[in-house]
Design a protein around this motif. Structure first.
Motif, PDB file in Angstrom:
ATOM      1  N   VAL A  20       0.843  -1.205   0.000  1.00 29.34           N
ATOM      2  CA  VAL A  20       0.000   0.000   0.000  1.00 29.34           C
ATOM      3  C   VAL A  20       0.879   1.255   0.000  1.00 29.34           C
ATOM      4  CG1 VAL A  20      -1.656   1.334   1.347  1.00 29.34           C
ATOM      5  CG2 VAL A  20      -1.964  -1.137   1.081  1.00 29.34           C
ATOM      6  N   ALA A  21       1.963   1.224   0.746  1.00 23.16           N
ATOM      7  CA  ALA A  21       2.872   2.376   0.792  1.00 23.16           C
ATOM      8  C   ALA A  21       3.434   2.671  -0.593  1.00 23.16           C
ATOM      9  CB  ALA A  21       3.998   2.112   1.789  1.00 23.16           C
ATOM     10  N   VAL A  22       3.753   1.616  -1.354  1.00 28.48           N
ATOM     11  CA  VAL A  22       4.246   1.808  -2.714  1.00 28.48           C
ATOM     12  C   VAL A  22       3.191   2.488  -3.583  1.00 28.48           C
ATOM     13  CG1 VAL A  22       4.978   0.636  -4.825  1.00 28.48           C
ATOM     14  CG2 VAL A  22       5.843  -0.128  -2.607  1.00 28.48           C
ATOM     15  N   LEU A  23       1.945   2.039  -3.474  1.00 33.63           N
ATOM     16  CA  LEU A  23       0.873   2.631  -4.272  1.00 33.63           C
ATOM     17  C   LEU A  23       0.648   4.097  -3.922  1.00 33.63           C
ATOM     18  CD1 LEU A  23      -1.712  -0.307  -4.197  1.00 33.63           C
ATOM     19  CD2 LEU A  23      -0.327   0.430  -6.141  1.00 33.63           C
ATOM     20  N   VAL A  24       0.757   4.401  -2.627  1.00 29.63           N
ATOM     21  CA  VAL A  24       0.546   5.783  -2.181  1.00 29.63           C
ATOM     22  C   VAL A  24       1.615   6.704  -2.762  1.00 29.63           C
ATOM     23  CG1 VAL A  24       0.601   7.309  -0.176  1.00 29.63           C
ATOM     24  CG2 VAL A  24      -0.717   5.196  -0.089  1.00 29.63           C
ATOM     25  N   VAL A  25       2.866   6.257  -2.693  1.00 25.04           N
ATOM     26  CA  VAL A  25       3.958   7.090  -3.210  1.00 25.04           C
ATOM     27  C   VAL A  25       3.903   7.203  -4.734  1.00 25.04           C
ATOM     28  CG1 VAL A  25       6.464   7.350  -3.321  1.00 25.04           C
ATOM     29  CG2 VAL A  25       5.413   6.458  -1.263  1.00 25.04           C
ATOM     30  N   ALA A  26       3.308   6.223  -5.404  1.00 31.04           N
ATOM     31  CA  ALA A  26       3.329   6.178  -6.870  1.00 31.04           C
ATOM     32  C   ALA A  26       2.317   7.099  -7.531  1.00 31.04           C
ATOM     33  CB  ALA A  26       3.071   4.746  -7.345  1.00 31.04           C
ATOM     34  N   THR A  27       1.450   7.737  -6.761  1.00 28.75           N
ATOM     35  CA  THR A  27       0.435   8.596  -7.376  1.00 28.75           C
ATOM     36  C   THR A  27       1.111   9.609  -8.306  1.00 28.75           C
ATOM     37  OG1 THR A  27      -0.865   8.382  -5.365  1.00 28.75           O
ATOM     38  CG2 THR A  27      -1.521  10.099  -6.919  1.00 28.75           C
ATOM     39  N   PRO A  28       0.840   9.555  -9.626  1.00 33.09           N
ATOM     40  CA  PRO A  28       1.632  10.325 -10.605  1.00 33.09           C
ATOM     41  C   PRO A  28       1.111  11.732 -10.862  1.00 33.09           C
ATOM     42  CG  PRO A  28       0.126   8.890 -11.758  1.00 33.09           C
ATOM     43  CD  PRO A  28      -0.137   8.671 -10.284  1.00 33.09           C
ATOM     44  N   CYS A  29       0.843  12.474  -9.801  1.00 30.98           N
ATOM     45  CA  CYS A  29       0.339  13.833  -9.996  1.00 30.98           C
ATOM     46  C   CYS A  29       1.312  14.759 -10.731  1.00 30.98           C
ATOM     47  CB  CYS A  29      -0.042  14.449  -8.651  1.00 30.98           C
ATOM     48  SG  CYS A  29      -1.592  13.757  -7.994  1.00 30.98           S
ATOM     49  N   PRO A  30       2.626  14.595 -10.594  1.00 27.70           N
ATOM     50  CA  PRO A  30       3.515  15.473 -11.362  1.00 27.70           C
ATOM     51  C   PRO A  30       3.251  15.424 -12.864  1.00 27.70           C
ATOM     52  CG  PRO A  30       4.764  14.350  -9.664  1.00 27.70           C
ATOM     53  CD  PRO A  30       3.399  13.740  -9.654  1.00 27.70           C
ATOM     54  N   LEU A  31       3.015  14.222 -13.398  1.00 33.08           N
ATOM     55  CA  LEU A  31       2.774  14.086 -14.828  1.00 33.08           C
ATOM     56  C   LEU A  31       1.390  14.607 -15.200  1.00 33.08           C
ATOM     57  CD1 LEU A  31       4.240  13.089 -17.294  1.00 33.08           C
ATOM     58  CD2 LEU A  31       3.266  10.828 -16.942  1.00 33.08           C
ATOM     59  N   ILE A  32       0.413  14.424 -14.274  1.00 36.84           N
ATOM     60  CA  ILE A  32      -0.946  14.870 -14.548  1.00 36.84           C
ATOM     61  C   ILE A  32      -1.033  16.390 -14.537  1.00 36.84           C
ATOM     62  CG2 ILE A  32      -3.319  14.835 -13.694  1.00 36.84           C
ATOM     63  CD1 ILE A  32      -2.739  12.088 -12.493  1.00 36.84           C
ATOM     64  N   LEU A  33      -0.311  17.037 -13.623  1.00 43.34           N
ATOM     65  CA  LEU A  33      -0.481  18.464 -13.394  1.00 43.34           C
ATOM     66  C   LEU A  33       0.563  19.336 -14.082  1.00 43.34           C
ATOM     67  CD1 LEU A  33      -1.280  18.431  -9.571  1.00 43.34           C
ATOM     68  CD2 LEU A  33      -2.901  18.465 -11.461  1.00 43.34           C
ATOM     69  N   ALA A  34       1.814  18.949 -14.023  1.00 44.92           N
ATOM     70  CA  ALA A  34       2.893  19.853 -14.416  1.00 44.92           C
ATOM     71  C   ALA A  34       2.840  20.230 -15.894  1.00 44.92           C
ATOM     72  CB  ALA A  34       4.245  19.216 -14.091  1.00 44.92           C
ATOM     73  N   ALA A  80       9.812   2.615  -0.248  1.00 44.02           N
ATOM     74  CA  ALA A  80       8.640   1.935   0.325  1.00 44.02           C
ATOM     75  C   ALA A  80       8.710   0.430   0.100  1.00 44.02           C
ATOM     76  CB  ALA A  80       7.367   2.508  -0.301  1.00 44.02           C
ATOM     77  N   THR A  81       9.261  -0.008  -1.034  1.00 42.92           N
ATOM     78  CA  THR A  81       9.389  -1.439  -1.328  1.00 42.92           C
ATOM     79  C   THR A  81      10.230  -2.148  -0.274  1.00 42.92           C
ATOM     80  OG1 THR A  81       9.160  -1.041  -3.708  1.00 42.92           O
ATOM     81  CG2 THR A  81      10.196  -3.112  -3.034  1.00 42.92           C
TER      82      THR A  81
END
Length: 573
Positions: free
Chosen positions: A213-227, A536-537
């Motif tokens: 779950v920690a890996v999934l949380v850190v992986a949220t790709p907002c930089p690519l979505i927003l920047a 996280a892994t």
């Protein structure tokens, strides 16, 4: 938030697209499933905050575009005889006379009929200082009168004016999605696979689902979505503030990758109208007297060459007198009495014909002008007094523009024109162009654009109706908007609002800077996210700390991308 996100994902999948929002949904759902409610809340806050930051950034970045729309005048003061009436802008017709008071926006394109105009054109061209427009000079709609009141003679209806065209272009610009954003969606399945691989490895190493779950949380790709959209939309807005209207984020990103340029000649690299290059007197007559007498006589003609001669004399402050007894052969020349002297102005053949009945009067032909020039002969009282060398003058900013374009990475610059080869080659040699293609039809110009693709993405720059097919065929079409044809502005991806060719290099610098910030933000954001996934892994980053880390990464990349709204080209530093 989870339910809203799931609805968005379902809608995306129905369109056949796999978005990066799936990773955000997985991270929230899995955090809730294992009891990490605080981490799930942080992810939800991060996602909602990211959307808010994107909306805020785009709203801030579009302030120049909104400023343009906010200055649309609704009414105008029309002069009818000695009276003035207030009318809707839509009711203005060509030939109307409008009173433009201090603080008024010029509602339609026209010419200054009475007085002198001092106009603020900053929202149109980016020019920070007011521009003084003399009597008979052209005034662009959308500029604001910051001087004394003047009378404007209208040339176009409101729907066809410069400002109305800008508003239409703004609407197109705001409706665009960046190509890098589409690229992110296209490869979202691969990113999702990488995330699941890391999550699976975390579970295989520890048999602990919380670590996955920690890996999934850190992986949220907002930089690519927003920047990416933030940086490119900010670049579109910044360009508009400099007088370069880019029709959306896609053309801006393409503008940053241009490596080859095809340029029209007339009206683009040259002024597109005749100008006086040199005065060549013969005998005892002086340059000033030759030009003064010729210009006085030419006041009786409506030919563009005559208008250029008159304008040149007025620019030099020469006192002109009204001609009498005018005899003109349209397109060839005229003779008139000026202060009791017979003045003939026109082609060598025309002047020779006028002097044939005076043996010995035509002593010799004036010195031939170069291939791109036109030699206008002047005879006074039956004898050749000299000549005026006219030509389509190269724009003063053309040489500096080409130097800047090469510094920005342009490998090849080609002149493509329908003009004669000798004329085109003279201009190409003067400007140091890489190739010259002349005598071209509109179809041949399209072929020239396609041929230039061998050196990389192509930009076509033109202003006429005949340039429209080539503008549409290029990776980026750029239209000269001030005097260009409406057809070229409609099909072009970029429109230069003013008549300053240097704005083209300014726009390219902004595009390159905005794309650089977008890529920089994505690389930094995804790099940090990947580092967090690795941590996280191996169990060094719990879900809550991972969510907080990702929140900080998102804020940093969006703020970095927003710097595109403050970019300045070299000419403005």
């Amino acid at each position: 938030m989870e339910a809203v996100l799931l609805v968005q994902i379902v809608q995306t999948l129905r369109r056949g697209e796999i978005g990066l929002d799936i990773v955000a949904a997985l991270s929230m759902g899995s955090a809730l499933a294992v009891g990490e409610t605080l981490a799930a809340a942080v992810v939800a806050l991060m996602y909602a905050g990211g959307q808010f930051l994107e909306a805020f950034a785009q709203a801030r970045a579009r302030r120049e575009l909104r400023g343009l729309l906010g200055r649309v005048p609704r009414t105008a003061t029309r002069l009818v005889g000695p009276t003035a009436e207030t009318v809707l802008v839509e009711a203005i017709r060509p030939g109307d006379r409008l009173m433009i008071r201090r603080g008024d926006a010029v509602p339609v394109d026209g010419n200054v009929e009475a007085g002198e105009a001092l106009l603020d054109q900053s929202s149109l061209t980016g020019e920070p200082l007011p521009v003084r427009i003399p009597k008979d000079g052209a005034a662009m709609s959308g500029s604001v009168n910051v001087g004394e009141a003047f009378v404007l003679g209208t040339r176009l209806p409101a729907a066809e004016s410069t400002y109305a065209g800008i508003v239409r272009l703004v609407d197109q610009a705001e409706a665009s999605k960046a190509p890098m954003s589409r690229l992110a969606d296209r490869y979202s399945l691969g990113f999702l696979g990488l995330t699941l691989t890391f999550a699976g490895a975390a579970y295989a190493l520890s048999q602990d689902v919380v670590r996955s779950v920690a890996v999934l949380v850190v992986a949220t790709p907002c930089p690519l979505i927003l920047a990416v959209p933030v940086a490119l939309v900010a670049g579109v807005s910044r360009s508009a503030g400099l007088g370069v209207l880019v029709k959306g984020a896609a053309p801006l990103e393409a503008l940053a990758r241009i490596r080859s340029v095809v340029m029209d000649k007339t009206g683009t690299l040259t002024e597109g109208r005749p100008g006086l290059l040199e005065v060549r007197p013969e005998g005892s007559v002086t340059e000033a007297e030759l030009l003064r007498l010729a210009a006085s006589a030419e006041q009786g003609s409506t030919h563009p060459m005559a208008a250029a001669i008159v304008a040149a004399a007025r620019e030099r402050g020469l006192p002109l007198v009204a001609p009498i007894g005018i005899s003109e052969v349209p397109g060839h020349g005229l003779c008139a009495d000026v202060e009791g002297r017979t003045v003939c102005v026109g082609s060598r053949r025309f002047v020779a014909g006028c002097l044939n009945d005076r043996p010995g009067a035509l002593r010799h032909d004036p010195e031939p002008a170069s291939v791109e020039d036109v030699d206008v002969c002047v005879a006074i009282d039956g004898r050749i007094a000299g000549s005026l060398v006219m030509m389509d003058l190269v724009r003063p900013a053309a040489g500096a523009l080409l130097t800047r374009l090469r510094a920005l990475g342009i490998r090849r610059i080609v002149l493509a024109t329908g003009d004669r080869r000798a004329v085109a080659e003279a201009v190409g040699s003067r400007l140091g162009l890489d190739a010259v293609k002349a005598d071209l039809t509109p179809t041949a110009k399209v072929d020239a654009v396609k041929a230039a693709r061998g050196d990389g993405p192509v930009m076509m720059v033109g202003d006429g109706v005949n340039d429209a097919p080539a503008l549409a065929a290029a990776d980026v079409g750029v239209a000269m908007g001030a005097r260009g044809a409406a057809a070229s502005s409609e099909v072009a991806d970029v429109v230069l609002v003013g008549d300053d060719l240097a704005r083209l290099a300014d726009g390219m610098e902004i595009a390159i800077g905005a794309r650089r910030l977008a890529v920089q933000s994505v690389v930094a954001g995804i790099g940090l996210s990947t580092t967090g996934m690795i941590a996280a892994t191996f169990g060094y980053l719990p879900p809550l700390q991972g969510a907080l880390l990702q929140e900080a990464i998102d804020v940093a990349v969006v703020m970095n991308a927003l710097r595109a709204a403050m970019l300045k080209p070299a000419s403005w530093r």
